[in-house]
Design a protein around this motif. Structure first.
Motif, short mmCIF file in Angstrom:
data_model
loop_
_atom_site.label_atom_id
_atom_site.label_comp_id
_atom_site.label_asym_id
_atom_site.label_seq_id
_atom_site.Cartn_x
_atom_site.Cartn_y
_atom_site.Cartn_z
N UNK A 139 0.84 -1.21 0.00
CA UNK A 139 0.00 0.00 0.00
C UNK A 139 0.87 1.25 0.00
N UNK A 140 1.97 1.23 0.78
CA UNK A 140 2.88 2.37 0.82
C UNK A 140 3.45 2.65 -0.57
N UNK A 141 3.88 1.60 -1.26
CA UNK A 141 4.43 1.76 -2.62
C UNK A 141 3.40 2.38 -3.55
N UNK A 142 2.15 1.91 -3.48
CA UNK A 142 1.10 2.44 -4.35
C UNK A 142 0.80 3.91 -4.03
N UNK A 143 0.70 4.24 -2.74
CA UNK A 143 0.38 5.61 -2.36
C UNK A 143 1.50 6.57 -2.77
N UNK A 144 2.74 6.15 -2.56
CA UNK A 144 3.87 7.00 -2.95
C UNK A 144 3.89 7.18 -4.47
N UNK A 279 5.42 -7.63 -6.25
CA UNK A 279 6.82 -7.58 -5.83
C UNK A 279 7.18 -6.16 -5.38
N UNK A 280 7.99 -6.08 -4.34
CA UNK A 280 8.48 -4.78 -3.89
C UNK A 280 9.89 -4.57 -4.44
N UNK A 281 10.20 -3.37 -4.94
CA UNK A 281 11.53 -3.13 -5.52
C UNK A 281 12.63 -3.15 -4.47
N UNK A 282 13.83 -3.53 -4.89
CA UNK A 282 14.99 -3.50 -4.01
C UNK A 282 16.18 -2.98 -4.81
N UNK A 283 17.41 -3.18 -4.30
CA UNK A 283 18.59 -2.66 -4.98
C UNK A 283 18.78 -3.23 -6.37
N UNK A 284 18.47 -4.51 -6.56
CA UNK A 284 18.60 -5.14 -7.87
C UNK A 284 17.67 -4.47 -8.88
N UNK A 285 16.45 -4.15 -8.43
CA UNK A 285 15.48 -3.49 -9.31
C UNK A 285 15.99 -2.11 -9.73
N UNK A 286 16.50 -1.36 -8.76
CA UNK A 286 17.00 -0.01 -9.05
C UNK A 286 18.18 -0.05 -10.02
N UNK A 287 19.08 -1.03 -9.86
CA UNK A 287 20.23 -1.17 -10.75
C UNK A 287 19.77 -1.45 -12.19
#
Length: 404
Positions: A139-144, A279-287
Motif C-alpha cells: 500500500x505504501x508503494x502504491x500511495x507514494x 513484488x516490492x523493488x529493491x537494490x537489484x530493481x534499481x540497478x
C-alpha cells in the motif's frame, strides 16, 4: 456526494496533503516555463537563464537538509504551510514592472521558490510514511507512486499553463493569477491540515540531519546522479533547442513539454505494475532500471551527431527516456520512504531530497553551460554517464528489502 469530513481521518489527511502538493506543483511548473521562455525572448543566453535557477536549486539543497529537522521539530503541517506561504511571496516579488526585473532580483525570487518547493515536497513525501501502517508496504508503494506520479503530471499541466498564460496575459498577469490562487490554497491548508503531523517524539538534534543509514546514503547518492542526468539536458538545453533550432513558439514548447511530463507522471503512478505486480523493488530493481535508462540518452546523442532524423530521434527518444525515468524515480521514492525511520521520518527524507536537489543544481548549471559551449549531444553524453554512476551505486543497495 461523499464529503471530505465523512472520510476516515488518514484518508482525509492524505487527500489534503496531496491537494496542497498538487496546487503548489501547478504554480512551480508554470513559473519555471514562464521564466525560461520570457527571459529567452528578452535575449538571455542559455547560461544566463540557467543562472536564474541557480539559487532555486542551491537553496533546495539547504532546505532539504534543514527542513527535515524542522519537520521533526515543528510538525509537517507547519513546514508544508510555510512552503506554500513562501511561494506566494516569491510570485509576488515578480509582479514589479518589467524594467525592474533584474537578474539578482529574479534569482532572489527563485531562491524563495526553491525553499518553498522543497519544504512542500519533503512534507508531503514524509507524511505518507505516517499515514500507512508499517506492515502495509505494498500500500505504501502504491500511495507514494500515486502521489509522485500525479504531482509530475500536474507539473506538466503547469508547463503548459505557463506557456499559455504568458501568451495570453503576459508575464505579470500570469504571475498575479497564480499568486492569488495559491494564497487561497494556503489559507485552506492552515485551517484543515492536522496539527503536529510528523512531529518526532524524541527531541531531534541538529547534528542528526546527516543520515546514519547506509541504505539511505547510497540511495541518496544514486538519486543525485539520476536527477543530474535528467536536468543536464532537460531544464535549459531542450526548451532552448526546440525554440531556436526547430523554431517552436511558446505554445508549442510549453505544450510539448507539458504532454511529456504528464505522460511521465502517469507512468510514475503505474510504476508498481511495471516493476512487477506483487513484488516490492529493491537494490537489484534499481540497478536494472537505471542501467536500461542510461542507453537512451547515448542513443539520442549518436542519432543527433549522425544526422539521423534529428526531430524524430530527439522527440521519440525523449518519450522513451520519460517513461523509463518515471519508473526509476517512482521506485526511488518508495525506497526512501520505506528505508526512513518512523520517528523523525522527515529527517531521512529531507537528507535524501537534499541529494536530489544537489543533482538538480548540478544538472541545471551544466545544462546551460554545456549546451552553450558544446551543444545538446554533449549534454546527452553527460546524462548517460551520470545514469551509469546511479546504476553502480544501486548495486550496493539492499537486495531484499526489510521495512525499517
Amino acid at each position: 456526494m461523499l464529503s471530505l469530513s465523512s472520510l476516515p481521518s488518514q484518508v482525509r489527511q492524505y487527500l489534503l496533503v496531496t491537494g496542497n502538493y498538487w496546487a503548489f506543483t501547478l504554480t512551480d511548473g508554470a513559473l519555471r516555463m514562464l521564466v525560461v521562455l520570457y527571459f529567452h525572448d528578452l535575449g538571455y543566453s542559455p547560461l544566463q537563464i540557467a543562472l536564474l535557477f541557480l539559487f532555486y536549486e542551491f537553496f533546495g539543497v539547504v532546505t532539504n537538509l534543514v527542513g527535515g529537522w524542522l519537520g521533526a521539530r515543528l510538525g509537517l503541517n507547519r513546514t508544508m504551510n510555510i512552503g506554500l506561504a513562501l511561494q506566494v511571496i516569491a510570485l509576488a516579488m515578480l509582479l514589479i514592472p518589467a524594467a525592474l526585473l533584474t537578474v539578482p532580483w529574479v534569482m532572489a525570487a527563485q531562491a524563495l521558490s526553491g525553499i518553498a518547493k522543497d519544504l512542500n515536497k519533503m512534507s508531503a513525501k514524509s507524511a505518507i510514511k505516517l499515514l500507512v501502517p508499517a506492515e502495509a508496504q505494498g500500500t505504501l508503494y502504491k500511495w507514494v507512486a500515486i502521489l509522485t506520479g500525479s504531482k509530475n503530471a500536474l507539473k506538466g499541466v503547469g508547463f503548459f499553463l505557463g506557456g499559455a498564460l504568458l501568451a495570453l496575459l503576459g508575464f505579470r498577469g500570469a504571475v498575479g493569477i497564480m499568486a492569488a490562487a495559491l494564497a487561497l490554497v494556503w489559507l485552506a491548508s492552515v485551517l484543515l491540515l492536522k496539527r503536529d503531523l510528523g512531529k518526532a517524539k524524541a527531541k531531534s538534534k541538529f547534528r542528526d540531519i546527516f543520515s546514519k543509514s547506509r541504505a539511505v546514503n547510497l540511495l541518496s547518492a544514486a538519486r543525485l546522479f539520476l536527477f543530474a542526468a535528467r536536468d543536464v539536458w532537460f531544464v535549459v538545453a531542450l526548451p532552448v533547442f526546440l525554440a531556436s533550432r526547430f523554431g517552436w513558439d511558446y505554445w508549442q514548447v510549453g505544450g510539448f513539454l507539458a504532454l511529456w511530463i504528464i505522460g511521465y507522471g502517469i507512468v510514475q503512478s503505474l510504476a508498481p505494475h511495471f516493476t512487477g505486480r506483487g513484488k516490492l523493488p529493491d537494490g537489484r530493481t534499481a540497478f536494472a532500471w537505471a542501467g536500461v535508462l542510461a542507453l537512451v540518452p547515448a542513443l539520442i546523442a549518436m542519432a543527433l551527431l549522425g544526422g539521423i532524423h534529428p526531430a524524430a530521434s530527439l522527440l521519440g527518444g525523449l518519450m522513451l527516456f520519460g517513461a523509463l525515468f518515471a519508473v526509476n524515480s517512482s521506485l526511488h521514492s518508495y525506497l526512501i520512504v520505506s528505508y526512513a525511520r518512523e520517528d523523525g521520518v522527515s529527517m531521512d527524507v529531507g537528507f535524501y531530497y537534499m541529494a536530489n536537489a544537489m543533482g538538480r543544481l548540478a544538472g541545471t548549471v551544466l545544462s546551460g553551460w554545456v549546451y552553450q559551449t558544446a551543444g545538446l549531444a554533449a549534454c546527452l553524453w553527460i546524462s548517460a554517464a551520470f545514469l551509469l554512476l546511479a546504476a553502480v551505486l544501486s548495486l550496493r543497495l539492499p537486495r531484499h528489502h526489510h521495512p525499517s
